[in-house]
Design a protein around this motif. Structure first.
Motif, mmCIF file in Angstrom:
data_model
loop_
_atom_site.group_PDB
_atom_site.id
_atom_site.type_symbol
_atom_site.label_atom_id
_atom_site.label_comp_id
_atom_site.label_asym_id
_atom_site.label_seq_id
_atom_site.Cartn_x
_atom_site.Cartn_y
_atom_site.Cartn_z
ATOM 1 N N GLU A 1 -43.122 -28.404 -58.238
ATOM 2 C CA GLU A 1 -42.631 -27.134 -58.772
ATOM 3 C C GLU A 1 -41.121 -27.060 -58.552
ATOM 4 N N SER B 1 -43.855 -25.291 -68.961
ATOM 5 C CA SER B 1 -43.476 -23.875 -68.923
ATOM 6 C C SER B 1 -42.043 -23.710 -69.396
ATOM 7 N N GLN C 1 -38.577 -20.786 -69.132
ATOM 8 C CA GLN C 1 -37.940 -19.547 -68.667
ATOM 9 C C GLN C 1 -36.904 -19.217 -69.733
ATOM 10 N N PRO D 1 -38.684 -20.093 -61.491
ATOM 11 C CA PRO D 1 -39.636 -21.156 -61.147
ATOM 12 C C PRO D 1 -40.280 -21.804 -62.363
ATOM 13 N N ASN E 1 -43.409 -22.812 -62.243
ATOM 14 C CA ASN E 1 -44.815 -22.371 -62.193
ATOM 15 C C ASN E 1 -45.803 -23.506 -62.433
#
Length: 162
Positions: free
Chosen positions: A91, A116, A118, A130, A132
Motif C-alpha cells: 500500500e 485505485s 485518487q 492512500p 487502498n
C-alpha cells in the motif's frame, strides 16, 4: 569611563542601523524552472474497449526522484506524466507537499493493472492519498484526466524506458 559611554552608544546606534538596513535588503530567490524530461513512453490500455492512451513519462525510481516527484513544477502537458517505480508492491501513501499543480494519482499493481485512483489532489495539501490496495507503480497526471480518459480499476499499463 566617561569617554567610553559615547563610544558604546555609537556602537549600538551603528548596529541598530545596520540591522534595519539588512531587513530592507530583501533578497529575491528565483527558483530554477524544472522542465519535463522524457524518459520513456507509457500506454494505458482500457479494459472496456482496448483503446490506448499514450503518454510521455518521466520515471521516478531513485530515492531522490521518488521523494521529489513533481514538486516545484509550474505545469505539465496533458500528454505527460510521472511514473513512480518501487522495488516492492505494498500500500502506498502520497501527498502534495510543495506540489503546485493539481494531480490525479493512478495506483498500479505488479501485474501493471490499475488498482485505485485518487482524483483531483489539491496543490500543497499534505493529507495522505492512500492507494487502498498494494501498488508497485504510481502514475501522476494532470487533475481531471482520469475522468476525461475514462480510466477505471482493471485497466492496464505498458511502458518502455528510453
Amino acid at each position: 569611563m566617561m569617554t567610553l559611554k559615547p563610544n558604546i552608544i555609537a556602537i549600538f546606534l551603528f548596529l541598530g542601523v545596520s540591522l534595519l538596513s539588512c531587513k530592507e535588503d530583501k533578497k529575491v530567490i528565483k527558483q530554477t524552472e524544472i522542465s519535463f524530461t522524457k524518459e520513456g513512453e507509457l500506454s494505458i490500455i482500457k479494459a472496456s474497449d482496448s483503446t490506448a492512451i499514450k503518454l510521455d513519462i518521466e520515471i521516478a525510481d531513485t530515492d531522490f526522484d521518488i521523494q521529489t516527484g513533481l514538486m516545484y513544477r509550474n505545469s505539465m502537458a496533458n500528454n505527460q506524466g510521472m511514473l513512480f517505480i518501487f522495488d516492492d508492491e505494498k500500500e502506498r501513501f502520497f501527498y502534495m507537499k510543495n506540489t503546485k499543480i493539481p494531480l490525479d494519482l493512478i495506483y498500479i499493481n505488479a501485474n501493471k493493472a490499475i488498482v485505485s485512483v485518487q482524483k483531483n489532489a489539491k496543490p500543497f495539501d499534505e493529507s495522505s492519498l492512500p492507494s487502498n490496495a498494494p501498488a508497485k507503480y504510481v502514475l501522476e497526471v494532470n487533475a481531471g484526466l482520469v475522468d476525461v480518459w475514462g480510466i477505471a480499476v482493471g485497466d492496464q499499463i505498458i511502458y518502455e524506458a528510453n
